[in-house]
Design a protein around this motif. Structure first.
Motif, PDB file in Angstrom:
ATOM      1  N   LEU A 101       0.835  -1.205   0.000  1.00 38.62           N
ATOM      2  CA  LEU A 101       0.000   0.000   0.000  1.00 38.62           C
ATOM      3  C   LEU A 101       0.871   1.257   0.000  1.00 38.62           C
ATOM      4  CD1 LEU A 101      -3.087   0.241  -0.043  1.00 38.62           C
ATOM      5  CD2 LEU A 101      -2.998   0.790   2.385  1.00 38.62           C
ATOM      6  N   MET A 102       1.992   1.195   0.702  1.00 37.72           N
ATOM      7  CA  MET A 102       2.893   2.348   0.742  1.00 37.72           C
ATOM      8  C   MET A 102       3.508   2.617  -0.636  1.00 37.72           C
ATOM      9  SD  MET A 102       4.639   1.622   4.456  1.00 37.72           S
ATOM     10  CE  MET A 102       5.898   2.876   4.248  1.00 37.72           C
ATOM     11  N   VAL A 103       3.789   1.550  -1.383  1.00 42.10           N
ATOM     12  CA  VAL A 103       4.307   1.730  -2.743  1.00 42.10           C
ATOM     13  C   VAL A 103       3.240   2.364  -3.631  1.00 42.10           C
ATOM     14  CG1 VAL A 103       5.124   0.526  -4.805  1.00 42.10           C
ATOM     15  CG2 VAL A 103       6.007  -0.113  -2.562  1.00 42.10           C
ATOM     16  N   TRP A 104       1.985   1.892  -3.487  1.00 35.59           N
ATOM     17  CA  TRP A 104       0.886   2.505  -4.243  1.00 35.59           C
ATOM     18  C   TRP A 104       0.768   3.988  -3.873  1.00 35.59           C
ATOM     19  CZ3 TRP A 104      -1.159   0.866  -8.463  1.00 35.59           C
ATOM     20  CH2 TRP A 104      -1.307  -0.497  -8.715  1.00 35.59           C
ATOM     21  N   GLY A 105       0.915   4.293  -2.587  1.00 35.06           N
ATOM     22  CA  GLY A 105       0.845   5.675  -2.157  1.00 35.06           C
ATOM     23  C   GLY A 105       1.928   6.528  -2.792  1.00 35.06           C
ATOM     24  N   GLU A 106       3.133   5.965  -2.870  1.00 37.50           N
ATOM     25  CA  GLU A 106       4.247   6.668  -3.502  1.00 37.50           C
ATOM     26  C   GLU A 106       3.965   6.919  -4.982  1.00 37.50           C
ATOM     27  OE1 GLU A 106       8.072   8.045  -4.788  1.00 37.50           O
ATOM     28  OE2 GLU A 106       6.972   8.131  -2.884  1.00 37.50           O
TER      29      GLU A 106
END
Length: 365
Positions: free
Chosen positions: A208-213
């Protein structure tokens, strides 16, 4: 927008005995007026350039990508229908029997199959059809009539922040769907915040953090701990920052795991403590590859949470797209989005007639 594609969720929807999601402690969830330091805004990890499959602008129109994405279902369903109807001949019991077999093998389900056969027989009688090739247009229309009530786009303008609680079994594609939804709503000018509520699976949080980035979207996350507390804090942050939409991830679970289904009910109750009207949407993400098991999942999650909408993913990898008809007949819920590929643009709102058109080898006339 730099980042690499998020790691895939586990293929298996069946966790091992020692993989049970941790219980949600309502006592740890702060009241609306309290602030918890447990969940914090995580810094985004740097990542290499994404692959073209994910972020390149699609060169095909949506209708073309939908047709391409449903190719496996069309191979199983559309070609057999074309063969059945194009050879002509009289409309008789043998033809209906063969059509019934085709519908059932496409995971249309018993109830929906019977509905379609009844609709065709009524059309044959009303219009005095006599030749098999005349049935294709009639079946096309019957499918549209069955599926059109499920075509209800999600209106996120009724609340701010609009809280969407994502749920489903492991491997259905929840976290990937959240990333794609974030991009979709950003394209409409909405501000989005992600809540990494799947605190059980570390890969889900990092994914999810990669998607956020990649989407330039803030992610509220913590290392392990309480799912409800993370989502509670995300809603509080969204209120403070004037965010339009909160997408809240939750841990995957099987509907047969009664204790875990009770835990997700507790998560919903804590969300209601953060915002009395929330969650404004409970989206159940379904993997099309599960076929008729998707209907079982709809029933179980609906009974537990009051599901308000569905997302059907991985239609491009399945020959079981007919399960939409089974859902429409046995437990109808709005299908908000369908996914037909890996690209960010391959998740779109469900439009019944476009979907039915893509199932047939050639347009019905």
């Amino acid at each position: 927008m730099g980042g690499k594609p998020a790691p895939a969720e586990p293929d298996s929807a069946t966790p091992q005995a020692d993989e049970a999601a941790p219980p949600v402690s309502v006592a740890h969830a702060p009241s609306v007026t309290e602030v918890t330091p447990a969940a914090t805004l995580k810094p985004m990890p740097a990542a290499p350039t994404p692959t073209p499959a994910q972020d390149d602008a699609p060169k095909l129109s949506w209708a073309q990508r939908l047709k391409q994405g449903l190719s496996r279902t069309r191979e199983q369903f559309g070609k057999q229908l074309t063969s059945l109807f194009s050879r002509g001949g009289k409309i008789d019991a043998d033809l209906y029997d063969e059509l019934e077999t085709i519908l059932l093998t496409a995971d249309v389900g018993v109830d929906a199959t019977q509905y379609l056969l009844d609709a065709l027989q009524a059309r044959v009688k009303k219009d005095r059809l006599t030749d098999a090739h005349e049935l294709q247009a009639a079946l096309h229309q019957a499918l549209c009539t069955l599926l059109e009530p499920l075509e209800q786009p999600l209106d996120v303008s009724t609340h701010k922040p609009y809280v969407i609680m994502m749920t489903g079994v492991n491997g259905a594609g929840k976290t990937t769907t959240i990333g794609k939804l974030a991009k979709y709503y950003q394209s409409q000018g909405k501000s989005v915040l992600l809540a990494a509520g799947d605190t059980f699976r570390a890969a889900a949080r990092e994914q999810l953090m990669v998607w956020g980035e990649r989407n330039n979207v803030a992610v509220i996350a913590q290392d392990g701990g309480d799912s409800a507390a993370v989502i509670f804090d995300a809603i509080a942050a969204a209120k403070a920052r004037g965010i339009d939409i909160v997408l809240a991830d939750t841990a995957g679970r099987l509907p047969t795991q009664l204790n875990l289904m009770e835990e997700i009910r507790k998560v919903k109750r804590v969300i209601q403590k953060a915002e009395a009207s929330a969650p404004h949407e409970v989206l159940l993400v379904l993997d099309a590859n599960t076929g008729q098991n998707a209907v079982t999942q709809v029933k179980a999650f609906d009974d537990a949470l009051g599901v308000t909408g569905l997302v059907l993913t991985k239609l491009d990898g399945s020959a079981k797209g007919g399960v939409i008809a089974a859902i429409a007949k046995t437990r109808p819920h709005p299908i908000r989005f369908i996914g037909v590929g890996e690209s960010l643009a391959d998740l779109r709102p469900f439009i019944a007639r476009e979907f039915v058109d893509a199932l047939f080898e050639a347009p019905a006339t």
